[in-house]
Design a protein around this motif. Structure first.
Motif, short mmCIF file in Angstrom:
data_model
loop_
_atom_site.label_atom_id
_atom_site.label_comp_id
_atom_site.label_asym_id
_atom_site.label_seq_id
_atom_site.Cartn_x
_atom_site.Cartn_y
_atom_site.Cartn_z
N ARG A 11 -5.74 4.15 -2.80
CA ARG A 11 -5.99 3.17 -1.74
C ARG A 11 -7.44 3.26 -1.25
NH1 ARG A 11 -1.15 5.05 0.60
NH2 ARG A 11 -2.31 5.82 2.41
N ALA A 12 -7.93 4.48 -1.10
CA ALA A 12 -9.30 4.67 -0.63
C ALA A 12 -10.31 4.10 -1.63
CB ALA A 12 -9.57 6.15 -0.37
N ARG A 13 -10.08 4.32 -2.94
CA ARG A 13 -10.99 3.79 -3.96
C ARG A 13 -10.98 2.27 -3.97
NH1 ARG A 13 -8.58 7.32 -7.52
NH2 ARG A 13 -8.15 5.67 -9.05
N VAL A 14 -9.79 1.69 -3.85
CA VAL A 14 -9.69 0.23 -3.84
C VAL A 14 -10.36 -0.35 -2.60
CG1 VAL A 14 -8.08 -1.70 -3.65
CG2 VAL A 14 -7.61 0.15 -5.26
N ALA A 15 -10.16 0.29 -1.45
CA ALA A 15 -10.79 -0.19 -0.22
C ALA A 15 -12.30 -0.15 -0.34
CB ALA A 15 -10.32 0.64 0.97
N GLU A 16 -12.85 0.93 -0.92
CA GLU A 16 -14.29 1.04 -1.11
C GLU A 16 -14.80 0.00 -2.10
OE1 GLU A 16 -18.25 2.53 -0.91
OE2 GLU A 16 -16.51 2.46 0.42
N ALA A 17 -14.03 -0.24 -3.15
CA ALA A 17 -14.43 -1.25 -4.13
C ALA A 17 -14.47 -2.64 -3.50
CB ALA A 17 -13.46 -1.23 -5.32
N ILE A 18 -13.51 -2.94 -2.65
CA ILE A 18 -13.48 -4.23 -1.95
C ILE A 18 -14.71 -4.37 -1.06
CG2 ILE A 18 -12.26 -5.51 -0.13
CD1 ILE A 18 -9.65 -4.52 -1.38
N ARG A 19 -15.04 -3.28 -0.36
CA ARG A 19 -16.20 -3.33 0.53
C ARG A 19 -17.49 -3.57 -0.24
NH1 ARG A 19 -20.30 -0.49 2.26
NH2 ARG A 19 -19.88 1.21 0.80
N PRO A 65 0.80 -1.23 0.00
CA PRO A 65 0.00 0.00 0.00
C PRO A 65 0.82 1.27 0.00
CG PRO A 65 -0.12 -1.13 2.13
CD PRO A 65 0.52 -2.08 1.17
N GLU A 66 2.06 1.22 0.51
CA GLU A 66 2.88 2.42 0.55
C GLU A 66 3.28 2.88 -0.85
OE1 GLU A 66 5.67 -1.04 0.42
OE2 GLU A 66 3.80 -0.55 1.48
N LYS A 67 3.13 2.02 -1.84
CA LYS A 67 3.49 2.37 -3.22
C LYS A 67 2.32 2.94 -4.01
CE LYS A 67 7.17 -1.13 -3.46
NZ LYS A 67 7.68 -2.31 -4.17
N GLY A 115 -4.64 3.64 17.48
CA GLY A 115 -5.78 4.21 16.78
C GLY A 115 -5.43 4.94 15.50
N SER A 116 -4.17 4.92 15.09
CA SER A 116 -3.76 5.69 13.92
C SER A 116 -3.73 4.87 12.63
CB SER A 116 -2.38 6.30 14.15
OG SER A 116 -1.39 5.29 14.27
N VAL A 117 -4.00 3.58 12.71
CA VAL A 117 -3.96 2.73 11.51
C VAL A 117 -5.12 3.08 10.59
CG1 VAL A 117 -4.07 0.34 10.66
CG2 VAL A 117 -2.82 0.87 12.77
N ASP A 118 -4.85 3.14 9.28
CA ASP A 118 -5.86 3.48 8.29
C ASP A 118 -7.03 2.49 8.35
OD1 ASP A 118 -7.10 3.13 5.45
OD2 ASP A 118 -6.08 5.06 5.35
N THR A 119 -8.23 3.01 8.62
CA THR A 119 -9.40 2.15 8.85
C THR A 119 -9.77 1.34 7.62
OG1 THR A 119 -10.24 3.78 10.42
CG2 THR A 119 -11.77 2.11 9.65
N ASP A 120 -9.81 1.98 6.45
CA ASP A 120 -10.22 1.27 5.23
C ASP A 120 -9.26 0.13 4.90
OD1 ASP A 120 -12.44 2.86 4.86
OD2 ASP A 120 -11.36 4.33 3.65
N LEU A 121 -7.96 0.40 5.03
CA LEU A 121 -6.99 -0.64 4.73
C LEU A 121 -7.04 -1.74 5.79
CD1 LEU A 121 -3.94 1.46 3.49
CD2 LEU A 121 -5.47 0.02 2.13
N LEU A 122 -7.34 -1.37 7.03
CA LEU A 122 -7.47 -2.37 8.08
C LEU A 122 -8.63 -3.32 7.78
CD1 LEU A 122 -6.34 -3.29 10.81
CD2 LEU A 122 -7.94 -1.70 11.91
N ARG A 123 -9.73 -2.76 7.31
CA ARG A 123 -10.88 -3.59 6.94
C ARG A 123 -10.53 -4.50 5.76
NH1 ARG A 123 -15.29 -2.27 9.67
NH2 ARG A 123 -15.58 -0.14 10.43
N ALA A 124 -9.78 -3.95 4.80
CA ALA A 124 -9.40 -4.74 3.64
C ALA A 124 -8.53 -5.92 4.05
CB ALA A 124 -8.66 -3.86 2.63
#
Length: 357
Positions: free
Chosen positions: A37-45, A29-31, A128-137
């Motif tokens: 990343r946000a669009r991909v996380a939403e698409a996965i959801r 994800p760092e790349k 509490g600083s971990v990216d929520t969307d990526l955590l869900r993914a």
């Protein structure tokens, strides 16, 4: 007709990116830019895609292990929490893996490596600083692995959470200084973007407002939850012509660093300044002077978080409604706080016996 199993191509179409970009967003994800990343996380959801559609069946082969992820393993604050987690896990027949998240952008990849390898059955997150969307993914990739968050809340994320009353506790800590007669009260903050830091400065501000006092910006010193930043705050304090008579620090380490810096310049506590910390680390009662502080119920927090996570592992429906447990901190009055004398300086009249409020 059965619904078609979603594929990585479905995710790519929904996010309007290539399948290679989806793969990169999941594995490195760092790349990938934050927007992608946000669009991909939403698409996965939305599509319900998981990297390994066999993940759920693989999860049935329990590792009998939980993963505990902490922001910085060097911080002594986490020691009693980890001890309580390990004890509770052991009584339930589980082992504990500890992951140090002090690696910046590598955080999510390190979580992925642990969870996708089936080495852990659930994640207990103390950051509490971990990216929520990526955590869900990541959770979806690992077959919807259970997650419990402790210590630091992730607002509006819907995770099961166990934490302490940071706003109310900070308000009580500041009010203790006000009750001793102090009206010029400073604050040593934690990291600017940390949710706990924001909650504690909110409580500090509320106590001042309730007493009809106005927070002075120059009396609010930047900090980083460590002794070095407390020591640096002391230098800023000493540069002021108009100084507060008391200071509330966002944690014990910064409070001790601050008092150490002042002592080197001949300013003593509580003769010249009163000090309240937060956490009640082991060193707090042995420092000179012993530190008045807010005692967080760290052992209870660790035990209850581990208990909730293992309950979820063993019965995913056990906690259908997101759990949110808020534990009450305790004001422990020691020798670092004194009553403000009529001449405008703290007196030496100090209650020497520990008290709990």
């Amino acid at each position: 007709m059965d619904r078609k199993t979603p594929t990585i191509q479905d995710v790519a179409r929904f996010a309007n990116v290539s399948t290679a970009t989806v793969s990169r967003a999941l594995s490195a994800p760092e790349k990938v830019s934050e927007g992608t990343r946000a669009r991909v996380a939403e698409a996965i959801r939305v599509t319900g895609y998981t990297l390994n559609q066999a993940g759920r069946s693989l999860r049935q082969r329990s590792a009998k292990t939980i993963l505990v992820a902490i922001p910085d393993i060097r911080n002594p604050f986490f020691s009693s929490i980890l001890d309580a987690i390990e004890r509770e896990a052991a009584t339930r027949g589980y082992g504990v893996l500890v992951l140090n998240l002090y690696f910046g952008r590598e955080t999510i990849r390190r979580l992925q490596d642990f969870l996708l390898s089936n080495r852990a059955d659930g994640l207990l997150l103390l950051d509490g600083s971990v990216d929520t969307d990526l955590l869900r993914a990541v959770s979806q990739q690992a077959g919807e692995i259970p997650i419990v968050v402790a210590c630091e809340e992730i607002p509006n994320a819907g995770f099961h959470t166990v934490l302490t009353d940071n706003v109310e506790a900070a308000e009580r800590a500041t009010r203790h200084l006000i009750d001793l007669g102090h009206r010029r009260i400073g604050h040593i903050m934690g990291p600017e973007h940390n949710v706990v830091s924001r909650e504690r400065i909110t409580g500090y501000g509320r106590a001042l407002a309730d007493a009809g006092l106005t927070p002075q910006p120059e009396w609010q010193f930047r900090g980083n939850f460590d002794m070095e930043s407390g020591f640096a705050a002391a230098a800023r304090f000493l540069s002021l012509n108009d100084r507060p008579s008391a200071v509330f620090a966002a944690n014990d380490e910064s409070a001790i660093g601050f008092l150490s810096g002042l002592r080197q310049r001949g300013i003593l506590c509580p003769r010249d300044i009163s000090m309240v910390g937060f956490d009640d680390l082991a060193v707090a009662s042995h420092y000179v002077p012993p530190l008045t502080t807010m005692r967080q119920p760290r052992e209870a927090m660790g035990r209850m978080a581990a208990e909730a996570l293992i309950d979820l592992i063993e019965d995913p429906e056990a906690l259908a409604i997101p759990l949110r447990i808020v534990l009450r901190s305790e004001l422990v009055v020691r020798e670092s706080t004194g009553r403000l004398a009529s001449v405008g300086r703290p007196s030496l009249e100090v209650d020497m016996s520990p008290a709990r409020i």
